[in-house]
Design a protein around this motif. Sequence first.
Motif, mmCIF file in Angstrom:
data_model
loop_
_atom_site.group_PDB
_atom_site.id
_atom_site.type_symbol
_atom_site.label_atom_id
_atom_site.label_comp_id
_atom_site.label_asym_id
_atom_site.label_seq_id
_atom_site.Cartn_x
_atom_site.Cartn_y
_atom_site.Cartn_z
ATOM 1 N N SER A 87 62.403 56.948 51.452
ATOM 2 C CA SER A 87 62.612 57.483 52.792
ATOM 3 C C SER A 87 61.296 57.490 53.550
ATOM 4 O O SER A 87 60.275 57.926 53.021
ATOM 5 C CB SER A 87 63.173 58.899 52.734
ATOM 6 N N ILE A 88 61.356 57.009 54.783
ATOM 7 C CA ILE A 88 60.181 56.973 55.646
ATOM 8 C C ILE A 88 60.495 57.801 56.880
ATOM 9 O O ILE A 88 61.392 57.470 57.648
ATOM 10 C CB ILE A 88 59.809 55.533 56.047
ATOM 11 N N SER A 89 59.763 58.872 57.042
ATOM 12 C CA SER A 89 59.970 59.755 58.177
ATOM 13 C C SER A 89 59.087 59.342 59.348
ATOM 14 O O SER A 89 57.936 58.965 59.168
ATOM 15 C CB SER A 89 59.644 61.198 57.792
ATOM 16 N N VAL A 90 59.643 59.454 60.537
ATOM 17 C CA VAL A 90 58.867 59.209 61.760
ATOM 18 C C VAL A 90 58.464 60.528 62.412
ATOM 19 O O VAL A 90 58.050 60.558 63.561
ATOM 20 C CB VAL A 90 59.639 58.305 62.754
ATOM 21 N N ASP A 91 58.567 61.609 61.649
ATOM 22 C CA ASP A 91 58.177 62.931 62.156
ATOM 23 C C ASP A 91 56.703 62.967 62.547
ATOM 24 O O ASP A 91 55.876 62.298 61.931
ATOM 25 C CB ASP A 91 58.402 64.004 61.079
ATOM 26 N N THR A 92 56.392 63.792 63.528
ATOM 27 C CA THR A 92 54.995 64.033 63.898
ATOM 28 C C THR A 92 54.532 65.406 63.415
ATOM 29 O O THR A 92 53.339 65.676 63.402
ATOM 30 C CB THR A 92 54.809 63.939 65.429
ATOM 31 N N ASP A 93 55.473 66.251 63.027
ATOM 32 C CA ASP A 93 55.162 67.589 62.536
ATOM 33 C C ASP A 93 55.374 67.616 61.023
ATOM 34 O O ASP A 93 56.515 67.644 60.540
ATOM 35 C CB ASP A 93 56.059 68.620 63.227
ATOM 36 N N ARG A 94 54.277 67.587 60.271
ATOM 37 C CA ARG A 94 54.355 67.524 58.808
ATOM 38 C C ARG A 94 55.099 68.713 58.216
ATOM 39 O O ARG A 94 55.856 68.572 57.252
ATOM 40 C CB ARG A 94 52.947 67.428 58.224
ATOM 41 N N GLU A 95 54.922 69.908 58.766
ATOM 42 C CA GLU A 95 55.587 71.103 58.251
ATOM 43 C C GLU A 95 57.110 70.988 58.372
ATOM 44 O O GLU A 95 57.841 71.316 57.436
ATOM 45 C CB GLU A 95 55.078 72.342 58.992
ATOM 46 N N LYS A 96 57.593 70.504 59.505
ATOM 47 C CA LYS A 96 59.041 70.327 59.680
ATOM 48 C C LYS A 96 59.571 69.261 58.723
ATOM 49 O O LYS A 96 60.668 69.392 58.181
ATOM 50 C CB LYS A 96 59.363 69.957 61.132
ATOM 51 N N TRP A 97 58.792 68.214 58.519
ATOM 52 C CA TRP A 97 59.157 67.153 57.577
ATOM 53 C C TRP A 97 59.304 67.732 56.172
ATOM 54 O O TRP A 97 60.301 67.497 55.498
ATOM 55 C CB TRP A 97 58.101 66.054 57.642
ATOM 56 N N GLU A 98 58.314 68.505 55.733
ATOM 57 C CA GLU A 98 58.337 69.118 54.396
ATOM 58 C C GLU A 98 59.537 70.050 54.228
ATOM 59 O O GLU A 98 60.187 70.038 53.182
ATOM 60 C CB GLU A 98 57.038 69.904 54.154
ATOM 61 N N ARG A 99 59.816 70.849 55.255
ATOM 62 C CA ARG A 99 60.958 71.772 55.181
ATOM 63 C C ARG A 99 62.280 71.009 55.071
ATOM 64 O O ARG A 99 63.174 71.394 54.330
ATOM 65 C CB ARG A 99 60.980 72.709 56.389
ATOM 66 N N ALA A 100 62.399 69.916 55.814
ATOM 67 C CA ALA A 100 63.633 69.121 55.781
ATOM 68 C C ALA A 100 63.839 68.483 54.409
ATOM 69 O O ALA A 100 64.961 68.456 53.894
ATOM 70 C CB ALA A 100 63.599 68.050 56.867
ATOM 71 N N ILE A 101 62.774 67.986 53.809
ATOM 72 C CA ILE A 101 62.867 67.391 52.470
ATOM 73 C C ILE A 101 63.367 68.442 51.475
ATOM 74 O O ILE A 101 64.267 68.181 50.670
ATOM 75 C CB ILE A 101 61.511 66.823 52.012
ATOM 76 N N ALA A 102 62.792 69.627 51.549
ATOM 77 C CA ALA A 102 63.192 70.708 50.637
ATOM 78 C C ALA A 102 64.636 71.139 50.899
ATOM 79 O O ALA A 102 65.416 71.312 49.956
ATOM 80 C CB ALA A 102 62.245 71.899 50.779
ATOM 81 N N ALA A 103 64.997 71.282 52.166
ATOM 82 C CA ALA A 103 66.347 71.730 52.508
ATOM 83 C C ALA A 103 67.397 70.713 52.091
ATOM 84 O O ALA A 103 68.480 71.079 51.608
ATOM 85 C CB ALA A 103 66.447 71.995 54.009
ATOM 86 N N ASP A 104 67.096 69.429 52.245
ATOM 87 C CA ASP A 104 68.058 68.383 51.899
ATOM 88 C C ASP A 104 68.013 68.019 50.413
ATOM 89 O O ASP A 104 68.853 67.283 49.931
ATOM 90 C CB ASP A 104 67.825 67.134 52.756
ATOM 91 N N LYS A 105 67.008 68.515 49.701
ATOM 92 C CA LYS A 105 66.855 68.318 48.246
ATOM 93 C C LYS A 105 66.757 66.853 47.843
ATOM 94 O O LYS A 105 67.348 66.416 46.860
ATOM 95 C CB LYS A 105 67.998 69.007 47.503
ATOM 96 N N MET A 106 65.977 66.099 48.614
ATOM 97 C CA MET A 106 65.809 64.677 48.336
ATOM 98 C C MET A 106 64.807 64.486 47.205
ATOM 99 O O MET A 106 63.660 64.891 47.318
ATOM 100 C CB MET A 106 65.351 63.947 49.595
ATOM 101 N N GLY A 107 65.245 63.859 46.121
ATOM 102 C CA GLY A 107 64.414 63.707 44.939
ATOM 103 C C GLY A 107 63.807 62.322 44.778
ATOM 104 O O GLY A 107 63.351 61.982 43.699
ATOM 105 N N TRP A 108 63.817 61.534 45.784
ATOM 106 C CA TRP A 108 63.239 60.193 45.730
ATOM 107 C C TRP A 108 61.972 60.149 46.565
ATOM 108 O O TRP A 108 61.672 61.100 47.286
ATOM 109 C CB TRP A 108 64.257 59.148 46.194
ATOM 110 N N PRO A 109 61.210 59.064 46.503
ATOM 111 C CA PRO A 109 59.933 59.002 47.232
ATOM 112 C C PRO A 109 60.093 59.238 48.740
ATOM 113 O O PRO A 109 60.953 58.645 49.387
ATOM 114 C CB PRO A 109 59.437 57.576 46.954
ATOM 115 N N GLN A 110 59.252 60.139 49.229
ATOM 116 C CA GLN A 110 59.236 60.498 50.650
ATOM 117 C C GLN A 110 57.896 60.081 51.245
ATOM 118 O O GLN A 110 56.850 60.505 50.766
ATOM 119 C CB GLN A 110 59.429 62.003 50.821
ATOM 120 N N LEU A 111 57.952 59.264 52.283
ATOM 121 C CA LEU A 111 56.739 58.805 52.956
ATOM 122 C C LEU A 111 56.805 59.229 54.406
ATOM 123 O O LEU A 111 57.880 59.425 54.963
ATOM 124 C CB LEU A 111 56.630 57.276 52.857
#
Length: 169
Positions: A87-111
């Motif tokens: 998964s490649i995020s186009v987010d500009t806010d790293r904190e929101k990106w991190e929260r979304a990864i945790a909330a969605d429980k994605m266990g694969w590589p996150q970039l």
Amino acid sequence: MAKRVVCIGLLLLLVMVAMAQTMVAPTPAIHFTLNSRQGTPVSLNDYRGKTVLVVFWASWCVPCRVENRKLVQRYPRLKALPFEIISISVDTDREKWERAIAADKMGWPQLIDTMDEEKRVARRWNASALPASFLVDPQGTIRAVDAAALPLADPRGFRSLLKKLAGME
């Protein structure tokens, strides 16, 4: 009974049409190297020999979040194959990106793609709308676009496709 058979037939036809629309003429995937959550560089080339689903998304994109959660359900059954999701995020806010990864429980590589607009990987891959996803075969060739629909719409067919691309069938 006949009505049920017709409905099932129409549903299968819709799934087949959706799958046919996603397959594309084989195109070389554009190389990228981006940082993971831990700050380590991750390259698409690191996954040569595996089929990779490259997914572009953002924490603020509601359809992206829905798709993420559906992929989370399918991922455990697919990761035993030579397959990975990146998964490649186009987010500009790293904190929101991190929260979304945790909330969605994605266990694969996150970039995260923090490059300027002109150099963004999403732009180079023509991911003009989110979510966008591409199926890359073990040789580094794009085989399908909007490819996240494949494991979601037809999990058995997708497993069969993964085995075929890996030379296991």
